[in-house]
Every structure is written in C-alpha cells, then in structure tokens.
Motif scaffolding. Structure first.
Motif, PDB file in Angstrom:
ATOM      1  N   ILE A   1     -12.124 -37.935  22.978  1.00  0.00           N
ATOM      2  CA  ILE A   1     -12.440 -36.510  22.969  1.00  0.00           C
ATOM      3  C   ILE A   1     -12.560 -36.083  21.505  1.00  0.00           C
TER       4      ILE A   1
ATOM      5  N   PHE B   1     -12.597 -32.915  18.925  1.00  0.00           N
ATOM      6  CA  PHE B   1     -12.283 -31.502  18.750  1.00  0.00           C
ATOM      7  C   PHE B   1     -13.111 -30.958  17.588  1.00  0.00           C
TER       8      PHE B   1
ATOM      9  N   GLU C   1     -20.921 -33.370  24.765  1.00  0.00           N
ATOM     10  CA  GLU C   1     -20.516 -32.278  25.659  1.00  0.00           C
ATOM     11  C   GLU C   1     -20.878 -32.603  27.109  1.00  0.00           C
TER      12      GLU C   1
ATOM     13  N   SER D   1     -18.431 -34.749  28.740  1.00  0.00           N
ATOM     14  CA  SER D   1     -17.084 -34.141  28.767  1.00  0.00           C
ATOM     15  C   SER D   1     -16.192 -34.724  27.677  1.00  0.00           C
TER      16      SER D   1
ATOM     17  N   VAL E   1     -14.606 -30.876  22.844  1.00  0.00           N
ATOM     18  CA  VAL E   1     -13.845 -29.648  23.038  1.00  0.00           C
ATOM     19  C   VAL E   1     -14.146 -28.727  21.866  1.00  0.00           C
TER      20      VAL E   1
END
Length: 345
Positions: free
Chosen positions: A30, A32, A154, A157, A160
């Motif tokens: 992920i 950020f 994005e 998924s 963030v």
C-alpha cells in the motif's frame, strides 16, 4: 485488519519505482500519498548521463540508463504507455574552448558512449559555437508517468490518499491503524525531516524553480536545449525552462529572483519574445556526497528509508530501488556508497 507485505510512504520517484519492484516480485503493498506535488512531480524529467557543466559522467551512469529503459518497458506492460521521450540534449557551447574540451572528453572511455563528436547548429536559438549532442539522453513524460501509475495503483486498491500519521505507527507489532505489514519503506524526500524515525538523516534541501513559457517562435519537439538550464516543449504551445539550484532561500513560495534568473538565462540564447504562463518550485533532497541514502533503521528492523535522490531522481530512484529490494528480500548488502551506515563511521 488488512495485511500487506509492504507499506510505502511517499509520492515521488523513489516510492513509485520501489512499488514497481514489489509488483515485479508479486509482493503486496500500500502506498500512502498525501496528494501533494512532490519535487519529483514538478521535475523536468531529464534523463542525462553527463554532468553538463564539466563534461564528466557519474557513478554507474551506463548501468542506470540501461536499467531505466528496461524498467520503463516493464511499466508499459501494465499501464499501456511508453513514458520515454526520445529527445536528446543539445548543449550550447559558450565558446571554442568548450568545443575543444568536449572533443577531448569524448575520447575518454567513460564518456565516448555519451558525447557525440559531431557538432550541430540549431535553428531558432542563438548558438554561435554550435551544440554538442548527448547520446543516450532523453526525457521522461513526468505528468503522465505519475498520473497513470497513481491511477493504476488506485485501481488495484494499493493507494491511500492521505497524510501518513507517525503517531499511529506501531513498529513493535508491525501495524499502522488497521493495517499489518512486514516492512515499511519511507520515500519522503524532504518530508523525512518530519519523520521521527529518520529525521536525522543527512539530506539537505535544494530548491529548484522552473517556468512554463509561451514562445513566439517554437523549438523542435525532438530536442532538449541546454545552456544554463533546460528548454523543451511540453505541448499545448507551452515550454519548460529550468531549473535553478538554491540551498539558501528555502521558503515555501516563489522567489522572484529565481524567476528573474531564468528569464535572463532563456534570453541569452532565445532572441524572440516569450511570455511566462506559470512558475513552480520543488525541494530536491540532496546529500553532500551526491549518493542516495538507503538502509534499515538501527532499532526497528522492519523499517527502511530510501532518500537523497537529488537532481538525478529518475535514474537514482529507478536503479537503486532494486538495491533496496535485494537488501530486504535477499539479504544482499547495500553498496557502502549508498548505505545509511556510511555516516556512522
């Protein structure tokens, strides 16, 4: 709770090229990103194996150029786009002495692959002593590179869009809010100074301005012109000119003296009218020995930093992303020249 192998904090070249390494090796992650325009995102995107002030090259230049081409081809396989713009740098010579120096350096084994011996005269701009073409130089389509990769992540998924909150990170149990992870990599550029775990690393801000201009007479689309700064077309009748280097005036607004410096620089070789449509700046994270800072936190062994890419963010970010991945996953030691531990001696 969501579980991933990696959390990446950052939104520049270091973050995206490291994310690509993770994709290649089927590692979950992920990113950020707080959605700000990082120094990478406002950069010129110049891919250049030569230091054009002295006509020298740098550590691992050919390896970095080759690895970047391979990596961009890999990225194209999932975004569907080629971000490499074949527009070689043409360095305007100031005088005959620079011509002679260029020819002399072109016989050097390290530079022969980069310094073209055939001098050229460009139309439109003033170049009384001609120009030298930098072979293997190019540009990155910066805007589409970031837009497409962020969009892709994005959709997967894996992005963030929020500011990372250090207070909610628990290194001892490898968790952040509702996410558990195996490793966390901080790729924050000058944002690292707010990071309580790596704020002491020896990166210094170098503020760079550039302007977007409308030229009354355009230049060819397939060249990047360099004298003091770089000039090249952006499309839509706009041209990029920049960037400056400033280690002193580090305030967060446009410095008029930097804009004036750019106007003077462009006027030296562009003898026609032009109009400034925009001015921007970013803070490059630079290191005194001109090497990235990469490594593991001394106490928290699941925590890493990837920083200090400087003015060669594309080449450094791409090439050394593999070094960091191999260090974490394959226990291959980092080269002493890029390791965070070199400052502990």
């Amino acid at each position: 709770m969501k579980n991933v192998e990696y959390i990446i904090v950052g939104d520049g070249y270091a973050a995206l090229f490291f994310a690509h390494q993770l994709m290649k090796h089927n590692q979950s992650f992920i990113i950020f990103s707080e959605g700000r325009k990082s120094a990478s995102q406002v950069s010129a995107g110049i891919i250049n194996p030569v230091v054009l002030k002295k006509f020298t090259t740098f550590w691992k230049a050919q390896e970095q150029i080759d690895f970047l081409k391979t990596t961009l081809h890999e990225i194209q396989s999932y975004t569907g786009k080629n971000y490499l713009i074949d527009a070689a740098i043409h360095r305007i010579f100031h005088d005959e002495n620079e011509q002679k120096l260029w020819l002399k350096k072109s016989d050097n084994e390290e530079l022969s692959a980069f310094l073209d011996k055939e001098f050229r005269h460009l139309g439109i701009v003033k170049n009384d002593f001609g120009t030298g073409k930098v072979d293997q130089s190019a540009r990155l389509d910066v805007n589409n590179f970031f837009n497409d990769l962020f969009g892709y992540f994005e959709n997967q998924s894996a992005l963030v869009k929020e500011k990372f909150e250090y207070a909610k990170l628990n290194p001892s149990d490898s968790s952040y809010k509702n996410i558990t992870f195996k490793h966390i990599v901080f790729c924050e550029g000058m944002g690292v100074k707010e990071n309580p775990y790596f704020s002491e690393i020896q990166v210094n801000a170098n503020k760079g301005h550039h302007i977007k201009v409308k030229l009354s007479k355009g230049i060819p689309a397939n060249v990047t012109i360099k004298k003091k700064h770089f000039l090249f077309p952006l499309g839509n009748d706009l041209y990029f000119y920049g960037g400056t280097y400033d280690r002193e005036q580090l305030h967060h607004h446009i410095d008029n003296s930097a804009v004036e410096q750019l106007v003077r620089g462009l006027s030296e070789f562009y003898p026609y009218d032009f109009e400034i449509s925009d001015a921007s700046f970013g803070f490059r994270p630079t290191v005194k020995d001109r090497r990235p800072i990469i490594g593991r936190h001394a106490e928290h062994k699941n925590m890493y930093v990837f920083n200090g890419l400087g003015a060669r963010g594309i080449l450094n970010g791409c090439y050394f992303s593999r070094s960091l991945y191999d260090f974490i996953e394959n226990s291959i030691p980092l080269h002493e020249e890029i390791s965070i531990n070199r400052f502990n001696k």
